[in-house]
Design a protein around this motif. Structure first.
Motif, PDB file in Angstrom:
ATOM      1  N   ASP A  35       0.849  -1.182   0.000  1.00 22.08           N
ATOM      2  CA  ASP A  35       0.000   0.000   0.000  1.00 22.08           C
ATOM      3  C   ASP A  35       0.894   1.244   0.000  1.00 22.08           C
ATOM      4  OD1 ASP A  35       0.124   1.194   2.918  1.00 22.08           O
ATOM      5  OD2 ASP A  35       0.020  -0.989   3.119  1.00 22.08           O
ATOM      6  N   GLN A  36       0.302   2.361  -0.378  1.00 24.70           N
ATOM      7  CA  GLN A  36       1.065   3.601  -0.517  1.00 24.70           C
ATOM      8  C   GLN A  36       1.700   4.044   0.792  1.00 24.70           C
ATOM      9  OE1 GLN A  36      -1.310   5.692  -4.193  1.00 24.70           O
ATOM     10  NE2 GLN A  36      -1.770   6.430  -2.178  1.00 24.70           N
ATOM     11  N   THR A  37       1.005   3.854   1.909  1.00 21.23           N
ATOM     12  CA  THR A  37       1.539   4.276   3.204  1.00 21.23           C
ATOM     13  C   THR A  37       2.789   3.485   3.554  1.00 21.23           C
ATOM     14  OG1 THR A  37      -0.653   4.940   3.939  1.00 21.23           O
ATOM     15  CG2 THR A  37       0.989   4.551   5.657  1.00 21.23           C
ATOM     16  N   THR A  38       2.774   2.193   3.296  1.00 21.13           N
ATOM     17  CA  THR A  38       3.944   1.356   3.563  1.00 21.13           C
ATOM     18  C   THR A  38       5.119   1.796   2.710  1.00 21.13           C
ATOM     19  OG1 THR A  38       2.568  -0.515   4.204  1.00 21.13           O
ATOM     20  CG2 THR A  38       4.826  -1.019   3.498  1.00 21.13           C
ATOM     21  N   THR A  41       6.598   5.015   4.020  1.00 21.44           N
ATOM     22  CA  THR A  41       7.424   4.742   5.200  1.00 21.44           C
ATOM     23  C   THR A  41       8.755   4.129   4.792  1.00 21.44           C
ATOM     24  OG1 THR A  41       5.459   4.453   6.570  1.00 21.44           O
ATOM     25  CG2 THR A  41       7.516   3.496   7.402  1.00 21.44           C
ATOM     26  N   ASP A  46       6.555  11.675   3.211  1.00 19.11           N
ATOM     27  CA  ASP A  46       5.224  11.874   3.772  1.00 19.11           C
ATOM     28  C   ASP A  46       4.215  11.244   2.808  1.00 19.11           C
ATOM     29  OD1 ASP A  46       3.867  14.223   2.086  1.00 19.11           O
ATOM     30  OD2 ASP A  46       5.989  14.692   2.364  1.00 19.11           O
ATOM     31  N   ARG A  47       3.064  10.889   3.322  1.00 14.76           N
ATOM     32  CA  ARG A  47       2.075  10.151   2.523  1.00 14.76           C
ATOM     33  C   ARG A  47       1.597  10.920   1.297  1.00 14.76           C
ATOM     34  NH1 ARG A  47      -1.913   8.029   7.115  1.00 14.76           N
ATOM     35  NH2 ARG A  47      -2.232  10.256   7.069  1.00 14.76           N
ATOM     36  N   ALA A  74      -7.238   1.927   1.542  1.00 12.42           N
ATOM     37  CA  ALA A  74      -5.819   1.891   1.140  1.00 12.42           C
ATOM     38  C   ALA A  74      -5.687   1.641  -0.360  1.00 12.42           C
ATOM     39  CB  ALA A  74      -5.090   0.796   1.910  1.00 12.42           C
TER      40      ALA A  74
END
Length: 126
Positions: A35-38, A41, A46-47, A74
């Motif tokens: 997913d983009q958030t992973t 990170t 930043d997201r 997500a």
């Protein structure tokens, strides 16, 4: 050091990909899909920056994105064949930029510097 590396990277890849796009593509290659958030990170973004960059990468045809089946909020990403081809082309160029960045150091000092940077990043990501 960062500016030197960016300059060397740009000279090597000649506009094929940006350093941030390369980092995201490399992270995606290591995970298979994410997913983009992973991914944000993984590469210390930043997201919102990650999402915008991934959207541009999708427009280039390097990745495909879609809603995650398990979490509809997500966005799940996977690399396309075009992305794999690009990464295979750019990886040796990025390695050469890395080699040039550390070229003035004796090999053991370059290895030590890399170990110190990894340790510093690990401390931030905890």
């Amino acid at each position: 050091m960062h500016q030197l590396h960016l300059s060397l990277f740009a000279a090597q890849v000649r506009g094929l990909i940006t350093p941030v796009q390369f980092s995201l593509l490399s992270a995606l290659a290591a995970r298979g899909s994410a997913d983009q958030t992973t991914l944000a990170t993984d590469v210390a973004l930043d997201r919102s920056t990650a999402a915008a960059t991934l959207a541009r990468m999708e427009a280039h045809g390097w990745i495909a994105r879609g809603r995650d089946d398990a979490d509809g909020r997500a966005m799940r990403c996977r690399m396309t064949e075009a992305g794999r081809t690009l990464l295979a082309r750019v990886e040796p160029l990025a390695r050469e930029a890395h080699r040039q960045t550390l070229a003035a150091l004796p090999p053991e000092d370059g290895a030590h510097l890399m170990a110190l940077m990894r340790a510093a990043l690990h401390g931030v990501s905890d």
